[in-house]
Design a protein around this motif. Structure first.
Motif, PDB file in Angstrom:
ATOM      1  N   GLY A 143       0.781  -1.231   0.000  1.00  0.00           N
ATOM      2  CA  GLY A 143       0.000   0.000   0.000  1.00  0.00           C
ATOM      3  C   GLY A 143       0.805   1.269   0.000  1.00  0.00           C
ATOM      4  O   GLY A 143       0.240   2.362   0.088  1.00  0.00           O
ATOM      5  N   VAL A 144       2.149   1.190  -0.100  1.00  0.00           N
ATOM      6  CA  VAL A 144       2.989   2.390  -0.099  1.00  0.00           C
ATOM      7  C   VAL A 144       4.048   2.260  -1.181  1.00  0.00           C
ATOM      8  O   VAL A 144       4.736   1.247  -1.271  1.00  0.00           O
ATOM      9  CB  VAL A 144       3.673   2.609   1.265  1.00  0.00           C
ATOM     10  N   LEU A 145       4.170   3.275  -2.025  1.00  0.00           N
ATOM     11  CA  LEU A 145       5.257   3.354  -2.989  1.00  0.00           C
ATOM     12  C   LEU A 145       6.276   4.345  -2.478  1.00  0.00           C
ATOM     13  O   LEU A 145       5.918   5.369  -1.877  1.00  0.00           O
ATOM     14  CB  LEU A 145       4.743   3.811  -4.358  1.00  0.00           C
ATOM     15  N   THR A 146       7.541   4.046  -2.710  1.00  0.00           N
ATOM     16  CA  THR A 146       8.594   4.937  -2.244  1.00  0.00           C
ATOM     17  C   THR A 146       9.485   5.351  -3.407  1.00  0.00           C
ATOM     18  O   THR A 146       9.657   4.620  -4.374  1.00  0.00           O
ATOM     19  CB  THR A 146       9.457   4.275  -1.154  1.00  0.00           C
ATOM     20  N   GLY A 147      10.023   6.539  -3.295  1.00  0.00           N
ATOM     21  CA  GLY A 147      10.948   7.045  -4.296  1.00  0.00           C
ATOM     22  C   GLY A 147      11.868   8.063  -3.664  1.00  0.00           C
ATOM     23  O   GLY A 147      12.083   8.060  -2.445  1.00  0.00           O
ATOM     24  N   THR A 148      12.387   8.966  -4.469  1.00  0.00           N
ATOM     25  CA  THR A 148      13.295  10.000  -3.986  1.00  0.00           C
ATOM     26  C   THR A 148      12.497  11.259  -3.643  1.00  0.00           C
ATOM     27  O   THR A 148      11.758  11.770  -4.489  1.00  0.00           O
ATOM     28  CB  THR A 148      14.338  10.341  -5.065  1.00  0.00           C
ATOM     29  N   THR A 185       2.256   2.006 -13.695  1.00  0.00           N
ATOM     30  CA  THR A 185       1.483   0.762 -13.751  1.00  0.00           C
ATOM     31  C   THR A 185       0.944   0.372 -12.387  1.00  0.00           C
ATOM     32  O   THR A 185      -0.116  -0.261 -12.298  1.00  0.00           O
ATOM     33  CB  THR A 185       2.340  -0.396 -14.305  1.00  0.00           C
ATOM     34  N   ARG A 186       1.618   0.738 -11.315  1.00  0.00           N
ATOM     35  CA  ARG A 186       1.141   0.378  -9.982  1.00  0.00           C
ATOM     36  C   ARG A 186       0.114   1.374  -9.447  1.00  0.00           C
ATOM     37  O   ARG A 186      -0.661   1.052  -8.542  1.00  0.00           O
ATOM     38  CB  ARG A 186       2.328   0.275  -9.018  1.00  0.00           C
ATOM     39  N   LEU A 187       0.099   2.573  -9.995  1.00  0.00           N
ATOM     40  CA  LEU A 187      -0.930   3.556  -9.663  1.00  0.00           C
ATOM     41  C   LEU A 187      -1.894   3.641 -10.847  1.00  0.00           C
ATOM     42  O   LEU A 187      -1.477   3.583 -11.994  1.00  0.00           O
ATOM     43  CB  LEU A 187      -0.311   4.931  -9.403  1.00  0.00           C
ATOM     44  N   HIS A 188      -3.156   3.825 -10.553  1.00  0.00           N
ATOM     45  CA  HIS A 188      -4.169   3.829 -11.604  1.00  0.00           C
ATOM     46  C   HIS A 188      -5.035   5.072 -11.496  1.00  0.00           C
ATOM     47  O   HIS A 188      -5.348   5.535 -10.395  1.00  0.00           O
ATOM     48  CB  HIS A 188      -5.042   2.576 -11.527  1.00  0.00           C
ATOM     49  N   THR A 189      -5.396   5.619 -12.652  1.00  0.00           N
ATOM     50  CA  THR A 189      -6.221   6.819 -12.685  1.00  0.00           C
ATOM     51  C   THR A 189      -7.479   6.639 -11.844  1.00  0.00           C
ATOM     52  O   THR A 189      -8.198   5.652 -11.982  1.00  0.00           O
ATOM     53  CB  THR A 189      -6.604   7.148 -14.134  1.00  0.00           C
ATOM     54  N   GLY A 190      -7.720   7.606 -10.968  1.00  0.00           N
ATOM     55  CA  GLY A 190      -8.892   7.572 -10.098  1.00  0.00           C
ATOM     56  C   GLY A 190      -8.599   7.143  -8.683  1.00  0.00           C
ATOM     57  O   GLY A 190      -9.392   7.386  -7.781  1.00  0.00           O
ATOM     58  N   ARG A 222     -14.384  12.770 -12.993  1.00  0.00           N
ATOM     59  CA  ARG A 222     -15.018  12.873 -14.303  1.00  0.00           C
ATOM     60  C   ARG A 222     -15.564  11.547 -14.809  1.00  0.00           C
ATOM     61  O   ARG A 222     -15.350  11.120 -15.932  1.00  0.00           O
ATOM     62  CB  ARG A 222     -14.042  13.471 -15.322  1.00  0.00           C
ATOM     63  N   GLY A 223     -16.244  10.816 -13.922  1.00  0.00           N
ATOM     64  CA  GLY A 223     -16.960   9.620 -14.345  1.00  0.00           C
ATOM     65  C   GLY A 223     -16.106   8.394 -14.547  1.00  0.00           C
ATOM     66  O   GLY A 223     -16.592   7.378 -15.028  1.00  0.00           O
ATOM     67  N   GLU A 224     -14.799   8.440 -14.192  1.00  0.00           N
ATOM     68  CA  GLU A 224     -13.953   7.267 -14.393  1.00  0.00           C
ATOM     69  C   GLU A 224     -14.089   6.330 -13.202  1.00  0.00           C
ATOM     70  O   GLU A 224     -14.371   6.732 -12.082  1.00  0.00           O
ATOM     71  CB  GLU A 224     -12.492   7.689 -14.549  1.00  0.00           C
ATOM     72  N   ASP A 225     -13.862   5.049 -13.446  1.00  0.00           N
ATOM     73  CA  ASP A 225     -13.857   4.081 -12.358  1.00  0.00           C
ATOM     74  C   ASP A 225     -12.608   4.266 -11.518  1.00  0.00           C
ATOM     75  O   ASP A 225     -11.537   4.565 -12.034  1.00  0.00           O
ATOM     76  CB  ASP A 225     -13.873   2.649 -12.906  1.00  0.00           C
ATOM     77  N   PRO A 226     -12.732   4.074 -10.182  1.00  0.00           N
ATOM     78  CA  PRO A 226     -11.535   4.186  -9.347  1.00  0.00           C
ATOM     79  C   PRO A 226     -10.534   3.112  -9.722  1.00  0.00           C
ATOM     80  O   PRO A 226     -10.876   2.013 -10.093  1.00  0.00           O
ATOM     81  CB  PRO A 226     -12.075   3.965  -7.917  1.00  0.00           C
ATOM     82  N   GLY A 227      -9.262   3.458  -9.640  1.00  0.00           N
ATOM     83  CA  GLY A 227      -8.221   2.468  -9.911  1.00  0.00           C
ATOM     84  C   GLY A 227      -8.074   1.511  -8.747  1.00  0.00           C
ATOM     85  O   GLY A 227      -8.543   1.753  -7.645  1.00  0.00           O
ATOM     86  N   THR A 228      -7.410   0.419  -8.993  1.00  0.00           N
ATOM     87  CA  THR A 228      -7.079  -0.518  -7.931  1.00  0.00           C
ATOM     88  C   THR A 228      -5.591  -0.459  -7.689  1.00  0.00           C
ATOM     89  O   THR A 228      -4.819  -0.082  -8.562  1.00  0.00           O
ATOM     90  CB  THR A 228      -7.472  -1.950  -8.308  1.00  0.00           C
ATOM     91  N   TRP A 229      -5.215  -0.850  -6.511  1.00  0.00           N
ATOM     92  CA  TRP A 229      -3.815  -0.713  -6.107  1.00  0.00           C
ATOM     93  C   TRP A 229      -3.028  -1.963  -6.481  1.00  0.00           C
ATOM     94  O   TRP A 229      -3.389  -3.070  -6.164  1.00  0.00           O
ATOM     95  CB  TRP A 229      -3.739  -0.506  -4.605  1.00  0.00           C
ATOM     96  N   GLY A 230      -1.891  -1.722  -7.142  1.00  0.00           N
ATOM     97  CA  GLY A 230      -0.948  -2.813  -7.390  1.00  0.00           C
ATOM     98  C   GLY A 230      -1.524  -3.951  -8.179  1.00  0.00           C
ATOM     99  O   GLY A 230      -1.185  -5.101  -7.968  1.00  0.00           O
ATOM    100  N   ARG A 231      -2.431  -3.662  -9.095  1.00  0.00           N
ATOM    101  CA  ARG A 231      -3.062  -4.729  -9.883  1.00  0.00           C
ATOM    102  C   ARG A 231      -2.026  -5.474 -10.683  1.00  0.00           C
ATOM    103  O   ARG A 231      -1.166  -4.896 -11.285  1.00  0.00           O
ATOM    104  CB  ARG A 231      -4.093  -4.121 -10.827  1.00  0.00           C
TER     105      ARG A 231
END
Length: 940
Positions: A818-823, A901-906, A931-940
């Motif tokens: 449930g957490v992505l890390t970067g710089t 790819t691990r984060l999805h629009t919405g 704007r009417g889009e389906d929520p993304g899922t995490w890490g699909r």
């Protein structure tokens, strides 16, 4: 059956439907398909391939009704992402194929060829004939750029002529399976031109089977063979139904690099009995190497070992996912000299020649925020700018991307120190790989030999010494300007801007070429001496600004945390890119007050708006305002360092789409100019706070800190000016080459004017003398289109093809749930909905949304003004996206693996720019998707 030699044409006309397997290598791809062609080649070379025949594409074409062609044309008109319609039409095509009667001549040819197999001493099956395998062989299959692995069907242990004919029909129908249709659409392969042959071979009852890759498909290493093996049929290994024995072997030595069940090739006496013994492994490696040499590229080979221990090869296809090998390019004789014969890019997918030193390359394209390939003409222009010194002196262009050779730095103690300091600032993910790579014995530090007499020094060392002297001289020449900038910043600002105006005036006056030959001469000479001149005129001021920031950091050591200094860089003045973005915002705000203009921008797509602008039919205020903006900034582009990329003046849809985005900002506090002003206020407050803290260490230190930070804000914003000026020149070069393209297209030397950017200067001269260049352009475009579809680009690439990040991935820490890390790149937190954008042209971003992108360059920055935060897969703290995010005062995290790819629009996330994390947020659960889009899922 077909036979080679002088009688082949006669046999082809008499029996065009069937070709014996060992004669397939002499057939065209369009007749036998990729799988059959490769099998025929390795069979003709004497490699062990089960005997059989091929039913050619002529049989398929004679059997399939014309309605399938109509459906194919409809499929080709659909968007590749329209899976529902693609699947529906594919089902109709399959039904037509399955319902069509088998042509009598095809029926007779298959029965005759199968009967011949039954008289050759093969074991008879239950159906009254030999057991065979029936394999699909599509014309769009096992190609160098698309393997189509598993897209069409194979049937094994088939017996009897009726059973073979049924399997043939099912193979034909599988050409129109959902997966095959979608795969062709995604890879830009024509649905109308594809056809299918069928291979019928002796069925080998397997004691063991599996797959072999002659190059490591995960890491890209060309010198490794990877084998998966399992007892029984090979389909279980290919489908992933079993957990096979896994062998990763150094091809030349036979040394086991890694394996699921082995510490070495010999069985270690444990409970598991390996599927393959040492001799079988050696035989498979030898056969795989032979197939690779014969077919000219690393191969994905399917193999079977029968009950007697004989190894058979049942399929060999190219490994299409490998990144091309880097091939070093020659250094030009002098900066700005024409690169005669320069051939951009590399299509070499074969093994690196033995005995050559392994080299390390860093992807400079990614450091420039460019994930897409660079056009061949763009690479030619970069080669002109490279010269014989500087960071681009030694580089390669695999995959049409710029890779800088770091090998000399790896072999030098001082070079290593520089890399460890500099690379983390540019790309945190690349920097994390350096320590492990520096432990590799291939890249050990070498002792430098010092000779008392310069003439006794090695030639390469003398060259490095000469470059060092030139670099020192260049630095020395910049010092007076840097001092002037510190003492009189306003005067240095005026001097830098005056140079830019002279440059633009000079570009306009020198561009009055009348003929295509003159235009080409102008373009080749445009960069000569200009790059060094403009850097000398515009770089000292920002360089002084950042040196003063470093001085302030030293003065504040132990007083404030180093990351607190980032706040000083927010809302910097004099940044040409920031000024451009804010000017576009003001333009949008003015159009928003005009009802007709506002309605046009909110009611039409960017493409439609661009057509209206070109036709001069936008509302007058919009038409005039955009013309003025493009007159000033039309030379800019997305991916603007690529000379071949269309400029905004050519394709303004990106700019028009940004205006539409800005018109959707309704909250005054989210207005970009207000956000930028707020960022500047925060920076001034941070300066006062740090100066106050420094006062505890003395009045003098406090004054020095204040002076350094104040000058930093006055000068650091000019860092974009050198590149801006270079892009001015590139924009004019692009315009002149486009005119040359119109000339060549008018005489049909190329198909379209923009084809000119897929050629080199020497090739253009040949074309202007009358040569047809369409064949060269077609080949380059195919490579370019292939690279456009590539999603993963290695950050660090070895000359043996190894993707360093992929090779070291098993040792990396797994991502947190449930957490992505970067710089961490820009402090602050923001909670909002994700918007994944892979290409900014035509992109839509709601105010406050979290922009998630692979990387960014100045062409992306108009999106920053309404973004709640920025997340990038690439970059470090000084990468372009990170710097601009800090200046705009929005949180940013860069270098996040697989963010797009691990984060999805919405999806609702919280970005913490100080901690470098992106986490699922519960704060937005009550909101509807954007704007009417389906929520993304995490890490699909």
């Amino acid at each position: 059956m077909d036979h080679p030699g002088k009688d082949s044409a006669r046999h082809d006309s008499q029996d065009r439907l069937v070709v014996e397997l060992h004669h397939l290598g002499f057939q065209p791809l369009a007749r036998v398909g990729g799988k059959a062609l490769n099998l025929g080649k390795i069979a003709a070379a004497g490699l062990p391939v089960p005997a059989g025949f091929c039913l050619t594409t002529s049989a398929y074409r004679s059997a399939v009704p014309a309605e399938v062609g109509v459906l194919a044309a409809r499929l080709e008109s659909l968007d590749p992402g329209d899976a529902e319609h693609l699947s529906r039409l594919a089902l109709e095509a399959r039904d037509l194929v399955n319902a069509a009667p088998m042509p009598p001549e095809v029926d007779a040819a298959v029965r005759t060829a199968y009967a011949a197999m039954g008289t050759a001493g093969r074991e008879q099956g239950k159906g009254g004939g030999p057991a065979v395998a029936v394999r699909s062989s599509a014309t769009a299959e096992d190609l160098p750029f698309a393997s189509f692995a598993g897209q069409q069907d194979t049937f094994v242990d088939v017996t009897g002529a009726d059973g073979v004919l049924d399997a043939v029909r099912r193979c034909w129908a599988s050409l129109w399976s959902d997966r095959a249709v979608v795969y062709r659409a995604a890879n830009g392969i024509s649905q109308r031109e594809v056809s299918l042959a069928v291979v019928v071979q002796d069925f080998v009852e397997a004691a063991a089977a599996g797959v072999l890759f002659t190059a490591n498909p995960v890491t890209g290493t060309r010198g490794e063979t990877v084998i998966d093996a399992h007892r029984g049929a090979g389909q279980d290994v290919v489908s992933g139904a079993v957990n096979p024995d896994h062998f990763q072997i150094h091809t030349a030595s036979g040394r086991l690099v890694a394996g699921t069940h082995h510490d070495g090739i010999q069985h270690d006496g444990g409970a598991h009995r390996p599927v393959l013994d040492a001799q079988q492994l050696r035989e498979l490696i030898s056969l795989g190497t032979a197939a690779q040499r014969l077919l000219g590229a690393p191969q994905d080979v399917e193999w079977v070992i029968d009950r007697s221990g004989t190894v058979w090869l049942t399929q060999s296809r190219p490994v299409t996912t490998l990144y091309p090998l880097p091939v070093p390019l020659p250094v030009p004789l002098q900066a700005g000299s024409p690169a005669a014969g320069f051939m951009p890019g590399s299509e070499d997918y074969a093994e690196t020649p033995a005995g050559e030193e392994t080299r390390v390359y860093l992807c400079g394209s990614l450091l420039q925020g460019l994930t897409r390939p660079i056009t061949p003409m763009g690479l030619t222009a970069l080669n002109l700018m490279r010269g014989d010194q500087g960071p681009w002196r030694q580089y390669a262009t695999p995959g049409l991307r710029l890779y800088v050779d770091l090998t000399p730095a790896f072999h030098s103690k001082r070079g290593r120190q520089t890399l460890l300091k500099a690379i983390p600032l540019a790309d945190g993910r690349s920097a994390a790989l350096l320590p492990a790579l520096m432990e590799d014995p291939r890249f050990t530090v070498r002792k430098e030999r010092h000779a008392g007499n310069r003439n006794q020094q090695p030639k390469g060392q003398r060259k490095r010494s000469a470059r060092g002297v030139r670099n020192f001289a260049t630095t020395a020449m910049m010092l007076p300007a840097m001092v002037r900038a510190v003492v009189r910043p306003e005067a240095e600002l005026r001097r830098a801007h005056a140079y830019g105006k002279r440059l633009q005036a000079g570009v306009a006056s020198n561009a009055a070429a009348a003929t295509s030959e003159q235009r080409l001469e102008y373009v080749e000479g445009a960069m000569h001496g200009t790059v060094e001149e403009l850097i000398g005129a515009t770089l000292p001021a920002p360089a002084a600004g950042y040196l003063l920031l470093a001085a302030a950091r030293r003065l504040l050591r132990g007083i404030v945390e180093p990351r607190e200094l980032e706040a000083v860089l927010r809302g910097l003045p004099h940044n040409v890119t920031t000024e451009m973005d804010l000017e576009l915002w003001r333009l949008a705000a003015s159009l928003g007050r005009h009802p007709d203009s506002r309605a046009a921008f909110l009611g039409k797509s960017p493409e439609d708006l661009a057509r209206d602008y070109s036709a001069g039919t936008l509302p007058a205020p919009a038409q005039n305002a955009i013309r003025g903006f493009l007159g000033k900034y039309g030379h800019r582009a997305v991916g603007e360092i690529d000379l071949g990329m269309p400029r905004w003046s050519d394709h303004p849809d990106h700019v028009l789409g940004m205006i539409a985005n800005y018109l959707r900002v309704e909250d005054p506090e989210q207005a970009p100019d207000r956000q930028f002003a707020r960022a500047a206020e925060q920076a001034e407050a941070a300066m006062r706070r740090m100066v106050g803290k420094a006062r505890a260490k003395g009045r003098l230190r406090s004054r020095l800190v204040g002076f350094c930070l104040h000058r930093t804000r006055q000068l650091a914003g000019l860092r974009e000016l050198p590149k801006f000026n270079i892009v001015v020149i590139l924009g004019e070069m692009h315009r002149q080459l486009a005119e040359v393209g119109k000339d060549l297209a008018g005489t049909q030397r190329i198909a379209a004017p923009e084809d000119v950017f897929f050629l080199t200067f020497d090739e253009l001269r040949v074309g202007l003398r009358g040569a047809d260049l369409s064949g060269i352009v077609g080949s380059r475009r195919r490579q370019y289109d292939l690279e456009l579809r590539r999603r993963h680009i290695p950050r660090l690439l070895l000359s043996d093809g190894t993707d360093v990040e992929a090779a070291l991935a098993p040792t990396a820490e797994p991502p947190s749930e449930g957490v992505l890390t970067g710089t961490p790149a820009s402090a602050g937190t923001a909670t909002g909905r994700v918007r994944v954008i892979l290409d900014p042209v035509g992109a839509h971003l709601e105010p406050g949304e979290i922009l998630v992108a692979p990387s960014t360059d100045p062409g992306w920055t108009p999106l920053f003004l309404t973004a709640g935060a920025l997340v990038m897969e690439m970059g470090g703290v000084i990468s372009h996206g990170a710097v601009v995010a800090r200046e705009y005062g929005i949180p940013a995290v860069v270098g996040v693996p697989d963010a797009t790819t691990r984060l999805h629009t919405g999806a609702a996330v919280t970005v913490d720019g100080a901690a470098g994390t992106i986490s699922l947020s519960e704060k937005l659960d009550v909101l509807q998707p954007s704007r009417g889009e389906d929520p993304g899922t995490w890490g699909r």
